[in-house]
Scaffold this active site. Structure first.
Site, PDB file in Angstrom:
ATOM      1  N   GLY A 172       0.825  -1.204   0.000  1.00 21.02           N
ATOM      2  CA  GLY A 172       0.000   0.000   0.000  1.00 21.02           C
ATOM      3  C   GLY A 172       0.849   1.240   0.000  1.00 21.02           C
ATOM      4  N   PRO A 174       2.513   4.941   1.001  1.00 22.32           N
ATOM      5  CG  PRO A 174       4.321   6.277   0.373  1.00 22.32           C
ATOM      6  CD  PRO A 174       3.097   5.623  -0.163  1.00 22.32           C
ATOM      7  CE  LYS A 178       3.310   0.251   3.339  1.00 23.32           C
ATOM      8  NZ  LYS A 178       2.719   1.598   3.225  1.00 23.32           N
ATOM      9  CD  GLU A 396     -14.160   5.824 -12.570  1.00 21.35           C
ATOM     10  OE1 GLU A 396     -14.759   4.770 -12.854  1.00 21.35           O
ATOM     11  OE2 GLU A 396     -12.998   6.066 -12.973  1.00 21.35           O
TER      12      GLU A 396
HETATM   13  P1  ADP Z   1       3.304   3.061   6.573  1.00 23.73           P
HETATM   14  O1  ADP Z   1       4.131   2.055   7.278  1.00 23.73           O
HETATM   15  O2  ADP Z   1       2.161   2.453   5.799  1.00 23.73           O
HETATM   16  O3  ADP Z   1       4.081   4.013   5.741  1.00 23.73           O
HETATM   17  P2  ADP Z   1       2.890   3.973   9.232  1.00 23.73           P
HETATM   18  O4  ADP Z   1       2.329   2.768   9.873  1.00 23.73           O
HETATM   19  O5  ADP Z   1       4.346   4.209   9.437  1.00 23.73           O
HETATM   20  O6  ADP Z   1       2.578   3.959   7.681  1.00 23.73           O
HETATM   21  O7  ADP Z   1       2.045   5.230   9.692  1.00 23.73           O
HETATM   22  C1  ADP Z   1       2.637   6.360  10.277  1.00 23.73           C
HETATM   23  C2  ADP Z   1       1.758   6.936  11.350  1.00 23.73           C
HETATM   24  O8  ADP Z   1       0.530   7.424  10.791  1.00 23.73           O
HETATM   25  C3  ADP Z   1       1.321   5.921  12.368  1.00 23.73           C
HETATM   26  O9  ADP Z   1       2.259   5.806  13.396  1.00 23.73           O
HETATM   27  C4  ADP Z   1      -0.003   6.485  12.855  1.00 23.73           C
HETATM   28  O10 ADP Z   1       0.206   7.504  13.797  1.00 23.73           O
HETATM   29  C5  ADP Z   1      -0.558   7.113  11.615  1.00 23.73           C
HETATM   30  N1  ADP Z   1      -1.441   6.166  10.889  1.00 23.73           N
HETATM   31  C6  ADP Z   1      -1.228   5.650   9.658  1.00 23.73           C
HETATM   32  N2  ADP Z   1      -2.224   4.832   9.289  1.00 23.73           N
HETATM   33  C7  ADP Z   1      -3.097   4.808  10.307  1.00 23.73           C
HETATM   34  C8  ADP Z   1      -4.341   4.130  10.534  1.00 23.73           C
HETATM   35  N3  ADP Z   1      -4.863   3.314   9.606  1.00 23.73           N
HETATM   36  N4  ADP Z   1      -4.973   4.336  11.715  1.00 23.73           N
HETATM   37  C9  ADP Z   1      -4.448   5.161  12.651  1.00 23.73           C
HETATM   38  N5  ADP Z   1      -3.282   5.814  12.492  1.00 23.73           N
HETATM   39  C10 ADP Z   1      -2.602   5.669  11.349  1.00 23.73           C
HETATM   40 ZN    ZN Z   2     -12.532   4.860 -17.183  1.00 23.09          ZN
END
Ligand code: ADP
Ligand code: ZN
Ligand code: MG
Length: 586
Positions: A172, A174, A178, A396
């Site tokens: 997914g 950034p 994740k 769409e």
């Molecule tokens: P990724 O690893 O997908 O790049 P992160 O997990 O590092 O994203 O997300 C960074 C911060 O953003 C998290 O520590 C949290 O504070 C916030 N965050 C991201 N996604 C969510 C979510 N689905 N629910 C709550 N907080 C989120």
């Molecule tokens: Zn289309």
């Protein structure tokens, strides 16, 4: 917030901040301790010198949910970790902690004595994060819930002789959560979380990456049950081969090979589960996805409006909110925001309120913060401008309205303008009622018209088209060409001008050698089929111009149309008079 260069604080102040749960991350270096405050305390970075302290720092950090890493100078570790720590003035209370350091720092094959390579210790305690901290990504959460069950109740699966999967790949864009999900899984299962990032491997000397991987897995097996998290898997997992001899990245390939070997070398029933994350799944080496490796793939996508609301609720919890703050309104105003953007938004608003010396965060602070965050995101072109968003919505809805009248295409079941992580700006989902192996002539025409519905809507509304329709046009043209050259569905008769593509391994097709007149005629027929379908699509949308308008406005507000709401809209689509004749005769 910009990362300001860090300033020094007293060690006692640092401990106080840890104890009042203000500290997010700590990096312990030989000569100092660097740390970052949690976003709600301003994300500032500080460092401190720990002279003569006897506090048991690691367990203090663990019990206050602080993530910590140690970076020890490797040349020094070979001379004895004890001496190093003493010379840095850091006295630690527990011997166990020292042991952890010394075996983690002892990665073999590091260019010892060069004093340059910092060995990173990736040990982290239980994360303290749970699924309650993750919102708006329910499907991904559900998948990981299963992983938690494997870790907690492994015995249940082992008794049945079931093989527990070893690898889960989170895919997914950034900031969608994740890393957070992986940590939450460890938190829920109450198991250690061993964290490494793919990019940490790449700048290493030859052989080091591979030995690091080996080391990581050895530790994991000793600590099982546990979760190994490999962030930025693409940094090591890029497709091998194709790299010019000598110019290729031997180091990365060795590291990748080692990872594959390690994944094959243990069995899921040992209680180690490897979670990896990437936002570039398309460049991963296919070997990584073979059974027994990362055979489970979980999409972690940007949230829709209700998902954003849930995420805002999570992050608003520790914040003092004014009466006038309406999180639903904020969710509606932040399309395209990922979880991290929303977390950032809440923090920006809190900072704004503090700067204005308020007692609580007001809606006005949020308004200002939204503008700031959007400005930042637009630079990275992750947010559509309002005009782009409108264009996508009309497009769409155009597909959906035209599709609603076509036979055999299946029910239009969902229209979405939530930007999908990996490519499309919006999409319309048509669910075939049954699996179809044969396409009737009228259905084929209908599909071509449906494909052209998006572009036609743009033409009608804006008088011009965007580049967003190119994929549709490609598909429509392919269909029309197949109709003429393979299926004999034109007035050129049932002559196949194309050899059956099954004869070709690449799935491509080759035209029979035809005379140039026939070639011209084929092109003419294809063009004609497309033109007619295009005209029908335009006619349908013109006839339903008001519906196109109202449905698009609803979509712009809701972002997703499905279920009864969508079916009620589609039931109103009026058919133009010539439709049935065109469907049956072309
Ligand atoms: P990724 O690893 O997908 O790049 P992160 O997990 O590092 O994203 O997300 C960074 C911060 O953003 C998290 O520590 C949290 O504070 C916030 N965050 C991201 N996604 C969510 C979510 N689905 N629910 C709550 N907080 C989120
Ligand atoms: Zn289309
Ligand atoms: Mg991450």
């Amino acid at each position: 917030m910009k990362m300001e260069s860090s300033s020094q604080l007293a060690y006692s102040k640092f401990i106080e901040q840890v104890k009042s749960f203000q500290v997010e991350r700590v990096t312990i270096k030989p000569d100092r301790i660097e740390y970052t405050l949690k976003p709600e305390f301003g994300s500032q970075r500080f460092f401190t010198q720990a002279i003569g302290q006897t506090e048991d720092l690691p367990s203090l950090l663990q019990s206050h949910n602080v993530e910590f890493t140690t970076m020890l100078d490797h040349a020094a570790t070979t001379t004895g970790i004890m001496g190093l720590l003493l010379s840095a003035g850091l006295l630690v209370g527990t011997f166990a902690w020292l042991l952890k350091f010394s075996n983690a720092g002892g990665g073999i094959g590091v260019g010892a004595g060069m004093g340059k390579s910092n060995a990173r210790v990736y040990n982290q305690g239980k994360t303290g994060i749970t699924f309650a901290d993750v919102a708006g990504v329910d499907e991904a959460k559900h998948e990981l819930q299963e992983v938690v069950d494997f870790l907690k109740n492994g015995e249940k699966y082992r008794k049945l002789g079931a093989k527990i999967p070893k690898g889960v790949l989170l895919v997914g864009p950034p900031g969608t959560g994740k890393t957070l999900l992986a940590k939450a899984a460890a938190g829920e299962a109450g198991v250690p979380f061993l964290n490494m990032s793919g990019s940490e491997f790449v700048e290493l000397y030859v052989g080091v990456g591979a030995s690091r991987v080996r080391d990581l897995f050895n530790r994991a097996k000793r600590q099982a049950p546990c979760i190994v998290f490999i962030d930025e898997l693409d940094a090591i997992g890029k497709s091998r081969g194709g790299s010019p001899i000598g110019g290729g990245n031997d180091e990365r390939e060795q590291t990748l090979n080692q990872l594959l070997t390690e994944m094959d070398g243990f069995d899921g029933n040992q209680g180690v589960i490897v979670i990896a994350a990437t936002n570039r799944p398309e460049i991963l080496d296919p070997a990584l996805r073979r059974p027994g490796r990362f055979d489970r793939q979980v999409l972690v996508d940007r949230p829709d409006k209700s998902g954003r609301l849930e995420i805002l609720r999570v992050h608003a919890q520790p914040i003092v909110m004014g009466e006038d703050v309406d999180l639903e309104v904020i969710a509606a105003q932040t399309p395209g925001f990922a979880g991290a953007d929303l977390a950032n938004l809440v923090n920006e608003a809190a900072l704004m309120a503090a700067r204005n010396n308020r007692q609580a965060v007001l809606m006005a602070d949020f308004k200002e913060a939204i503008e700031r965050v959007i400005a930042g995101l637009e630079k990275r072109s992750r947010i559509l401008t309002p005009l782009e968003r409108q264009t996508v919505a009309y497009h769409e809805v155009g597909h959906a309205l035209v599709g609603a009248l076509m036979p055999g295409g299946g029910k239009v079941s969902k229209i979405s303008i939530v930007p999908r992580g990996l490519g499309a700006l919006g999409y319309t989902l048509q669910m075939p009622e049954v699996d179809r192996f044969l396409l009737l002539e009228d259905e084929l025409r209908g599909q071509i018209a449906t494909l052209l519905g998006g572009r036609s809507a743009e033409e009608i509304v804006f008088g011009k088209v965007s580049s967003g329709a190119s994929d549709d046009i490609q598909k429509a043209t392919d269909l029309a060409e197949r109709a003429v050259t393979q299926y004999g569905m034109s007035n050129m008769g049932p002559v196949a001008f194309e050899k059956n593509s099954a004869q070709f391994l690449d799935g491509g097709s080759t035209r029979r050698t035809v005379s140039s007149e026939v070639a011209v005629e084929i092109d003419r027929q294809v063009k004609q089929a497309i033109d007619k379908a295009h005209n029908i699509a335009l006619e349908i949308l013109q006839l339903n111009r008001e519906l196109l308008e109202s449905a698009t406005q609803t979509l712009l507000v809701q972002e997703v149309l499905e279920g009864d709401v969508l079916q009620a809209i589609l039931a109103q689509v009026k058919a133009p008079i010539g439709l049935n004749t065109w469907l049956s005769e072309g």
